[in-house]
Write a protein that holds these residues in place. Sequence first.
Motif, PDB file in Angstrom:
ATOM      1  N   LEU A 146       6.508   3.882  -1.223  1.00 34.21           N
ATOM      2  CA  LEU A 146       6.983   2.964  -2.330  1.00 34.21           C
ATOM      3  C   LEU A 146       8.511   3.585  -2.915  1.00 34.21           C
ATOM      4  O   LEU A 146       9.401   2.898  -3.139  1.00 34.21           O
ATOM      5  CB  LEU A 146       6.068   2.855  -3.296  1.00 34.21           C
ATOM      6  N   PHE A 147       8.371   5.064  -3.211  1.00 36.43           N
ATOM      7  CA  PHE A 147       9.483   5.581  -3.792  1.00 36.43           C
ATOM      8  C   PHE A 147      10.694   5.259  -2.664  1.00 36.43           C
ATOM      9  O   PHE A 147      11.727   5.199  -3.079  1.00 36.43           O
ATOM     10  CB  PHE A 147       9.092   7.124  -3.878  1.00 36.43           C
ATOM     11  N   PHE A 205      11.803   6.424  -9.478  1.00 38.46           N
ATOM     12  CA  PHE A 205      11.105   7.012 -10.356  1.00 38.46           C
ATOM     13  C   PHE A 205      10.658   6.382 -11.442  1.00 38.46           C
ATOM     14  O   PHE A 205      10.008   6.991 -12.480  1.00 38.46           O
ATOM     15  CB  PHE A 205      11.723   8.634 -10.786  1.00 38.46           C
ATOM     16  N   LYS A 217      -1.974   4.559   3.202  1.00 41.02           N
ATOM     17  CA  LYS A 217      -2.764   4.442   1.982  1.00 41.02           C
ATOM     18  C   LYS A 217      -2.555   6.004   1.142  1.00 41.02           C
ATOM     19  O   LYS A 217      -2.136   5.962   0.115  1.00 41.02           O
ATOM     20  CB  LYS A 217      -4.189   3.983   2.287  1.00 41.02           C
ATOM     21  N   LYS A 218      -2.682   6.724   2.158  1.00 42.31           N
ATOM     22  CA  LYS A 218      -2.458   8.120   1.740  1.00 42.31           C
ATOM     23  C   LYS A 218      -1.164   8.689   1.171  1.00 42.31           C
ATOM     24  O   LYS A 218      -0.958   9.211   0.115  1.00 42.31           O
ATOM     25  CB  LYS A 218      -2.737   9.026   2.887  1.00 42.31           C
ATOM     26  N   HIS A 219      -0.017   7.904   1.800  1.00 42.76           N
ATOM     27  CA  HIS A 219       1.175   8.083   1.430  1.00 42.76           C
ATOM     28  C   HIS A 219       1.880   6.922   0.426  1.00 42.76           C
ATOM     29  O   HIS A 219       3.276   6.790   0.523  1.00 42.76           O
ATOM     30  CB  HIS A 219       2.130   8.467   2.552  1.00 42.76           C
ATOM     31  N   LYS A 220       1.438   6.267   0.116  1.00 42.27           N
ATOM     32  CA  LYS A 220       1.663   4.720  -0.484  1.00 42.27           C
ATOM     33  C   LYS A 220       2.656   5.176  -1.524  1.00 42.27           C
ATOM     34  O   LYS A 220       3.988   4.514  -1.770  1.00 42.27           O
ATOM     35  CB  LYS A 220       0.638   4.224  -1.142  1.00 42.27           C
ATOM     36  N   LYS A 221       2.441   6.150  -2.608  1.00 42.03           N
ATOM     37  CA  LYS A 221       3.494   6.591  -3.600  1.00 42.03           C
ATOM     38  C   LYS A 221       4.631   6.906  -3.096  1.00 42.03           C
ATOM     39  O   LYS A 221       5.841   6.622  -3.351  1.00 42.03           O
ATOM     40  CB  LYS A 221       2.994   7.438  -4.502  1.00 42.03           C
ATOM     41  N   SER A 222       4.674   7.798  -2.060  1.00 35.49           N
ATOM     42  CA  SER A 222       5.799   8.478  -1.448  1.00 35.49           C
ATOM     43  C   SER A 222       6.817   7.132  -0.575  1.00 35.49           C
ATOM     44  O   SER A 222       7.904   6.958  -0.577  1.00 35.49           O
ATOM     45  CB  SER A 222       5.675   9.342  -0.438  1.00 35.49           C
ATOM     46  N   LYS A 270      11.914   1.753  -2.820  1.00 38.51           N
ATOM     47  CA  LYS A 270      12.822   1.560  -4.009  1.00 38.51           C
ATOM     48  C   LYS A 270      13.876   2.109  -4.017  1.00 38.51           C
ATOM     49  O   LYS A 270      15.152   1.601  -4.379  1.00 38.51           O
ATOM     50  CB  LYS A 270      11.958   1.794  -5.498  1.00 38.51           C
TER      51      LYS A 270
END
Length: 169
Positions: free
Chosen positions: A13-14, A110, A6-11, A17
């Motif tokens: 996902l990046f 991005f 949850k804490k690193h979800k954006k990383s 992708k």
Amino acid sequence: TKSIVKKHKKSLLFLIKFFGVYFALLSIYNCYLSKTQQKETTFICSPVTQNVATQTTSMLNFFGYNTSSIQHSKELSIKLFLNNRYIARVIEGCNGISIIILFIAFVIAFSGPIKQTALYIIFGSALIYGVNIIRIGFLVVLLDKFPNQQTFLHNLLFPAIIYGLTFFL
């Protein structure tokens, strides 16, 4: 572990992708190469590599240089001549497609709105492709004038230009 995800979800996902797009495009490109290159009894480079060599010589000829290109008979490369002297060669790695794939993977990782992302990919890829042709042209001219600087020019300066542009974009 749930809080780490949850804490690193954006990383995460990046990364998913980026690597997903990168390996998908690389697989497509490798399929294209396997269907368009010939390395049996005669060598024939992919149409993209041939176009890059042709466009480089056309650009140099436009600026008054006497250049030509021809398929290398013993390897997958296009020989570039300046004043009827073999100066350099264009191989698959020089055609810019691998860098464009890397660029597209970063842009999608991005990504923002679809239309903006698509336009950025189109114009950024075209810019990288064009700068790559200019880069190869300059390399041919400089290798003719400074043949002892081949290692510096080919391995350091000119990769810095194309990777620097990609990083800048």
